[in-house]
Every structure is written in structure tokens, then in C-alpha cells.
Scaffold this motif. Structure first.
Motif, PDB file in Angstrom:
ATOM      1  N   UNK A   1       3.090  12.845 -41.474  1.00  0.00           N
ATOM      2  CA  UNK A   1       3.517  12.768 -40.094  1.00  0.00           C
ATOM      3  C   UNK A   1       5.064  12.395 -40.188  1.00  0.00           C
ATOM      4  N   UNK A   2       5.848  12.738 -38.984  1.00  0.00           N
ATOM      5  CA  UNK A   2       7.135  12.374 -38.997  1.00  0.00           C
ATOM      6  C   UNK A   2       7.270  11.541 -37.336  1.00  0.00           C
ATOM      7  N   UNK A   3       8.174  10.376 -37.547  1.00  0.00           N
ATOM      8  CA  UNK A   3       8.286   9.703 -36.572  1.00  0.00           C
ATOM      9  C   UNK A   3       9.918   9.610 -36.425  1.00  0.00           C
ATOM     10  N   UNK A   4      10.114   9.962 -35.276  1.00  0.00           N
ATOM     11  CA  UNK A   4      11.537   9.887 -34.929  1.00  0.00           C
ATOM     12  C   UNK A   4      11.880   8.709 -34.124  1.00  0.00           C
ATOM     13  N   UNK A   5      12.794   7.765 -34.398  1.00  0.00           N
ATOM     14  CA  UNK A   5      12.886   6.619 -33.909  1.00  0.00           C
ATOM     15  C   UNK A   5      12.729   5.276 -34.816  1.00  0.00           C
ATOM     16  N   UNK A   6      13.472   4.584 -34.935  1.00  0.00           N
ATOM     17  CA  UNK A   6      13.545   3.210 -35.673  1.00  0.00           C
ATOM     18  C   UNK A   6      13.180   2.027 -35.105  1.00  0.00           C
ATOM     19  N   UNK A   7      13.073   2.075 -33.959  1.00  0.00           N
ATOM     20  CA  UNK A   7      13.033   0.836 -32.911  1.00  0.00           C
ATOM     21  C   UNK A   7      11.549   0.281 -33.162  1.00  0.00           C
ATOM     22  N   UNK A   8      11.154  -0.642 -32.490  1.00  0.00           N
ATOM     23  CA  UNK A   8       9.912  -1.228 -32.713  1.00  0.00           C
ATOM     24  C   UNK A   8       8.632  -0.390 -32.279  1.00  0.00           C
ATOM     25  N   UNK A   9       8.745   0.428 -31.314  1.00  0.00           N
ATOM     26  CA  UNK A   9       7.652   1.476 -30.983  1.00  0.00           C
ATOM     27  C   UNK A   9       7.513   2.467 -32.282  1.00  0.00           C
ATOM     28  N   UNK A  10       8.634   3.084 -32.603  1.00  0.00           N
ATOM     29  CA  UNK A  10       8.720   4.144 -33.857  1.00  0.00           C
ATOM     30  C   UNK A  10       7.971   3.323 -34.948  1.00  0.00           C
ATOM     31  N   UNK A  11       8.506   2.143 -35.293  1.00  0.00           N
ATOM     32  CA  UNK A  11       7.963   1.522 -36.415  1.00  0.00           C
ATOM     33  C   UNK A  11       6.558   1.019 -36.450  1.00  0.00           C
ATOM     34  N   UNK A  12       5.915   0.596 -35.138  1.00  0.00           N
ATOM     35  CA  UNK A  12       4.711   0.337 -35.178  1.00  0.00           C
ATOM     36  C   UNK A  12       3.788   1.746 -35.178  1.00  0.00           C
ATOM     37  N   UNK A  13       4.376   2.748 -34.830  1.00  0.00           N
ATOM     38  CA  UNK A  13       3.645   3.868 -35.186  1.00  0.00           C
ATOM     39  C   UNK A  13       3.603   4.243 -36.308  1.00  0.00           C
ATOM     40  N   UNK A  14       4.468   4.119 -37.481  1.00  0.00           N
ATOM     41  CA  UNK A  14       4.333   4.110 -38.634  1.00  0.00           C
ATOM     42  C   UNK A  14       3.407   3.198 -39.352  1.00  0.00           C
ATOM     43  N   UNK A  15       3.345   2.081 -38.795  1.00  0.00           N
ATOM     44  CA  UNK A  15       2.210   0.831 -39.183  1.00  0.00           C
ATOM     45  C   UNK A  15       0.883   1.607 -38.988  1.00  0.00           C
ATOM     46  N   UNK A  24       3.951   8.992 -44.001  1.00  0.00           N
ATOM     47  CA  UNK A  24       4.883   8.913 -42.969  1.00  0.00           C
ATOM     48  C   UNK A  24       6.252   9.116 -43.379  1.00  0.00           C
ATOM     49  N   UNK A  25       6.932   9.959 -42.669  1.00  0.00           N
ATOM     50  CA  UNK A  25       8.683  10.120 -42.875  1.00  0.00           C
ATOM     51  C   UNK A  25       9.106   9.443 -41.438  1.00  0.00           C
ATOM     52  N   UNK A  26      10.083   8.484 -41.609  1.00  0.00           N
ATOM     53  CA  UNK A  26      10.465   7.755 -40.330  1.00  0.00           C
ATOM     54  C   UNK A  26      11.969   8.170 -40.218  1.00  0.00           C
ATOM     55  N   UNK A 165      -0.351   4.637 -53.086  1.00  0.00           N
ATOM     56  CA  UNK A 165       1.089   4.578 -53.042  1.00  0.00           C
ATOM     57  C   UNK A 165       1.371   4.468 -51.709  1.00  0.00           C
ATOM     58  N   UNK A 166       2.706   4.103 -51.491  1.00  0.00           N
ATOM     59  CA  UNK A 166       3.251   3.552 -50.259  1.00  0.00           C
ATOM     60  C   UNK A 166       3.123   4.423 -48.890  1.00  0.00           C
ATOM     61  N   UNK A 167       3.460   5.909 -49.445  1.00  0.00           N
ATOM     62  CA  UNK A 167       3.278   7.014 -48.443  1.00  0.00           C
ATOM     63  C   UNK A 167       4.390   6.923 -47.335  1.00  0.00           C
ATOM     64  N   UNK A 168       5.355   6.101 -47.526  1.00  0.00           N
ATOM     65  CA  UNK A 168       6.176   5.749 -46.522  1.00  0.00           C
ATOM     66  C   UNK A 168       7.509   6.026 -46.826  1.00  0.00           C
ATOM     67  N   UNK A 169       8.492   6.704 -46.083  1.00  0.00           N
ATOM     68  CA  UNK A 169       9.832   7.146 -46.405  1.00  0.00           C
ATOM     69  C   UNK A 169      10.502   6.717 -45.083  1.00  0.00           C
ATOM     70  N   UNK A 196       1.801  16.063 -37.512  1.00  0.00           N
ATOM     71  CA  UNK A 196       2.076  15.385 -36.106  1.00  0.00           C
ATOM     72  C   UNK A 196       3.460  14.850 -35.934  1.00  0.00           C
ATOM     73  N   UNK A 197       4.095  14.988 -34.990  1.00  0.00           N
ATOM     74  CA  UNK A 197       5.492  14.504 -34.870  1.00  0.00           C
ATOM     75  C   UNK A 197       5.218  13.355 -33.880  1.00  0.00           C
ATOM     76  N   UNK A 198       5.786  12.208 -33.811  1.00  0.00           N
ATOM     77  CA  UNK A 198       5.898  11.245 -32.642  1.00  0.00           C
ATOM     78  C   UNK A 198       7.339  11.147 -32.619  1.00  0.00           C
TER      79      UNK A 198
END
Length: 375
Positions: A1-15, A24-26, A165-169, A196-198
Motif C-alpha cells: 500500500x502507498x500513502x501520499x501525505x505525511x500529515x496526521x490523516x496520512x499517518x493515521x492511514x499508515x497506522x 506501507x510506503x508513505x 517485521x515493521x512493514x513500513x517505509x 491500494x493508494x491513499x
């Protein structure tokens, strides 16, 4: 999954994505998010929410914030509650109406006289006729939340059972320039393909998200805030003044029409006093509302003078020197177009979902909004 956006909404999607087993790649266009996610009070604000879906979303978010606070102490979660203070009979009448609402119990409302207000928050030695205590409200540290959550995601497995593993980048300094089904390309030319992209563009209504938002339904709002040097005394709750009764939908009650006009500076700036003490003792104070673009590029000192005076009236003492002033811009669904929508979510390409526009409820509701993306 890719999340574009490092604000709180994007980061909560990563969580929430990691909780469901996604890798997840953010991406974030800046080195660190610099928008409304860090330019706010850090309020988890249940008290002012509109009855019905908005209140339910905020209450679910409050549960999720408490869970994250236990798992990630660095976000600074504190179940401090809030006090909305009346300084006249008309404001007190609205607080009485709010305390009698059918959902007052869900909000954990209690109407307090001045002595009871001071028992809850001894730092309040100023002028007020009563207060509405909301035990459901809470505080986080907005300048710490994003980095603390990223460290948590990177340091441990956050799959369905916390295993693996963390599974997060985290890839800062990557701006999305092109969207395709189940993929985005960043400005370096790299494609990121996934299930999925968010997209969480925040208030960036131009660029790659702009063509999807151009049809309307989402607008931007500018605000002003400030932060003081540390106050030695602890302010045990978040604070709001009677002007907040004009803006929050929970207080759209018969008594609202009887409120006297705002002070001139407050009326021009559409100001309300919100005050939160930071973990280091400083006071975050605001805010104002500007809706017509193009926004001013400078700061209105009259609004700051008004907010400072209001804070000192309630505290009964001078506030510490102001150390920082800033403006911020957030995105919200336009009620004239989007009706009762709480935020904007749309599948803009196959496998690409755009989520933005939570408005002033963004910090509060971000974990619940993210959770709803995966329902």
C-alpha cells in the motif's frame, strides 16, 4: 500500500493499514509535514461536535487516540478534559442547554458553577459565571505526534497481532506527480505500484490532487495561532471561551441567538479563544477563521491582542511572553456544496482513494477517518 501525505490523516492511514497487515510506503513532499497537522492545538475535541454521525466519529476517534496513547507515549496523549467558560448570562444559558442535551452523557458534560470550575482547574482565577466540563475531551502534542507514530511503525511489527517485521517505509521529499490505477509516480520518476493508494493532500488543492478537487465541494480555511513561553502553573484542562459557542455545531441551540455581538476585533477575525498548555508548560492560544481566498500573507495583530486579553481575563493573570506566532491552512468540505459530509473521500482512479477535507475536526477524527477507509 502507498500513502501520499505525511500529515496526521496520512499517518493515521499508515497506522490503520499496518493493523490490517498491509505493507506501507508513505510519501511526503516535504522533509517533514508542515501543514495543519502540526499547526493546531492538539485537541481531541468531542464537546463541540454535532449530534449524530459527527459525534459518533469523534467518540470512536477518542477511543483510538487513547489506545495509541498507551502504545506510543511520545504522542503526549492526556485525558485532560476541557472547560468552556461563560462570562455572561447569555453564554451561561447556552451552556445550560448543552448540559441538558440528550447526548450530554455521551459527551461527559457537567455544568459547573465558578467554585466548581476552580476546583477542577485551580489556575482559573479570572472572571466567569460558570463552565461546561467535558471529561471526554483530550490533548495530544501536535509537534510530536507524527514523528512518534512513524518511529513506532518503523520499530516494530504492527500487523494484525503486532508480529513480524515493521512493514513500513517512510520516504520524505517525494512529491507525487502522476496517478495511474493502483500506482503513483513521484517527482524523481520512480513509480510506486501497490494494491491500494491513499492520497491525503491536506490543504494542497493544486498539483496532482487538484484536478480531482476542481469540481468543488472542498474549500480551504486560514487560521492564526500563537504559543507562549512556559507558564509555571499547570492548567489542568483545555479551555474555550464563550465565543466558541458561536462556531461549534453542538451549541446550535435556541440560546445561541441571544448571544451578544462579539468584540469588534473578534468579529472581524471570526475569533474564538481556545487554549491548551503544552507538555513543556507553554500555552497554545488561538484561533481565527478566514474563508475568502486569496488569503492574507501577513498576521493580524488585533486578533492576537484580543485573544491574549481573553486568556488573561479567564486566568486572572498575565500570560507569559509570546514566543511564536503562525498562520495555518486546513481543508474542509464546503457545507454549501457537500451538505452534511464530514470529510471528502472518493476513488479517483481504480485502486486510488483521495481523502481530505475534515476541517477543524481533522486532528480529533483522523484515526477514525482512517479506520473507515478500510471498512
Amino acid at each position: 500500500m502507498v500513502i501520499a501525505g505525511g500529515g496526521v490523516l496520512g499517518t493515521m492511514h499508515a497506522v490503520m493499514a499496518r493493523r490490517r497487515g498491509f505493507e506501507v510506503v508513505q510519501l511526503e513532499r516535504e522533509a517533514e509535514a508542515r501543514g495543519a497537522s502540526v499547526r493546531n492545538f492538539g485537541l481531541v475535541w468531542v464537546s463541540g461536535r454535532k449530534a449524530g454521525p459527527e459525534l459518533s466519529l469523534a467518540l470512536r476517534a477518542r477511543e483510538l487516540w487513547a489506545e495509541l496513547g498507551a502504545q506510543v507515549p511520545g504522542i503526549g496523549f492526556r485525558p485532560a478534559g476541557s472547560l468552556t467558560l461563560a462570562t455572561g448570562d447569555a453564554e451561561l444559558a447556552v451552556l445550560k442547554e448543552a448540559a441538558a442535551l440528550p447526548d450530554a452523557g455521551r459527551r461527559e458534560f457537567e455544568l459547573l458553577d465558578p467554585a466548581a470550575v476552580r476546583a477542577v482547574n485551580p489556575a482559573l482565577r479570572g472572571e466567569f459565571t460558570g463552565g461546561l466540563f467535558c471529561r471526554a475531551d483530550a490533548i495530544v502534542e501536535p509537534r510530536q505526534v507524527l514523528s512518534a507514530l512513524r518511529r513506532y511503525l518503523a520499530a516494530r511489527g504492527e500487523g494484525p497481532r503486532g508480529e513480524g517485521k515493521s512493514g513500513y517505509e517512510w520516504l520524505p521529499g517525494r512529491e507525487v506527480t502522476e496517478i495511474a490505477p493502483n500506482a503513483v509516480r513521484d517527482h524523481t520518476g520512480a513509480w510506486h505500484q501497490c494494491d491500494l493508494v491513499v492520497l491525503c493532500p491536506g490543504a494542497a488543492h493544486t498539483g496532482v490532487a487538484g484536478r480531482y478537487l476542481a469540481r468543488g465541494g472542498v474549500r480551504r480555511v486560514r487560521l492564526q495561532m500563537m504559543q507562549t513561553a512556559p507558564l509555571a502553573e499547570r492548567i489542568t484542562t483545555a479551555l474555550a471561551d464563550g465565543d466558541s459557542l458561536r462556531y461549534y455545531p453542538a451549541y446550535d441551540l435556541p440560546g445561541r441567538s441571544q448571544l451578544p455581538p462579539q468584540a469588534a476585533a473578534a468579529g472581524r477575525a471570526r475569533a474564538q479563544l481556545l487554549l491548551v498548555q503544552r507538555a513543556d508548560g507553554g500555552l497554545t492560544i488561538g484561533d481565527t477563521h478566514e474563508y475568502a481566498e486569496p488569503f492574507g500573507f501577513d498576521l493580524d495583530e488585533d486578533a492576537y491582542d484580543h485573544l491574549r486579553a481573553r486568556a488573561e481575563t479567564l486566568l486572572g493573570a498575565p500570560i507569559p511572553p509570546v514566543r511564536r506566532r503562525w498562520a495555518g491552512v486546513y481543508s474542509e468540505v464546503d457545507p454549501a456544496v457537500a451538505g452534511h459530509a464530514l470529510y471528502h473521500r472518493a476513488e479517483v482512479e481504480p485502486g486510488v482513494i483521495l481523502v481530505t477535507g475534515p476541517g477543524g475536526r481533522g486532528m480529533t477524527c483522523s484515526p477514525a477517518i482512517a479506520e473507515e477507509t478500510f471498512l
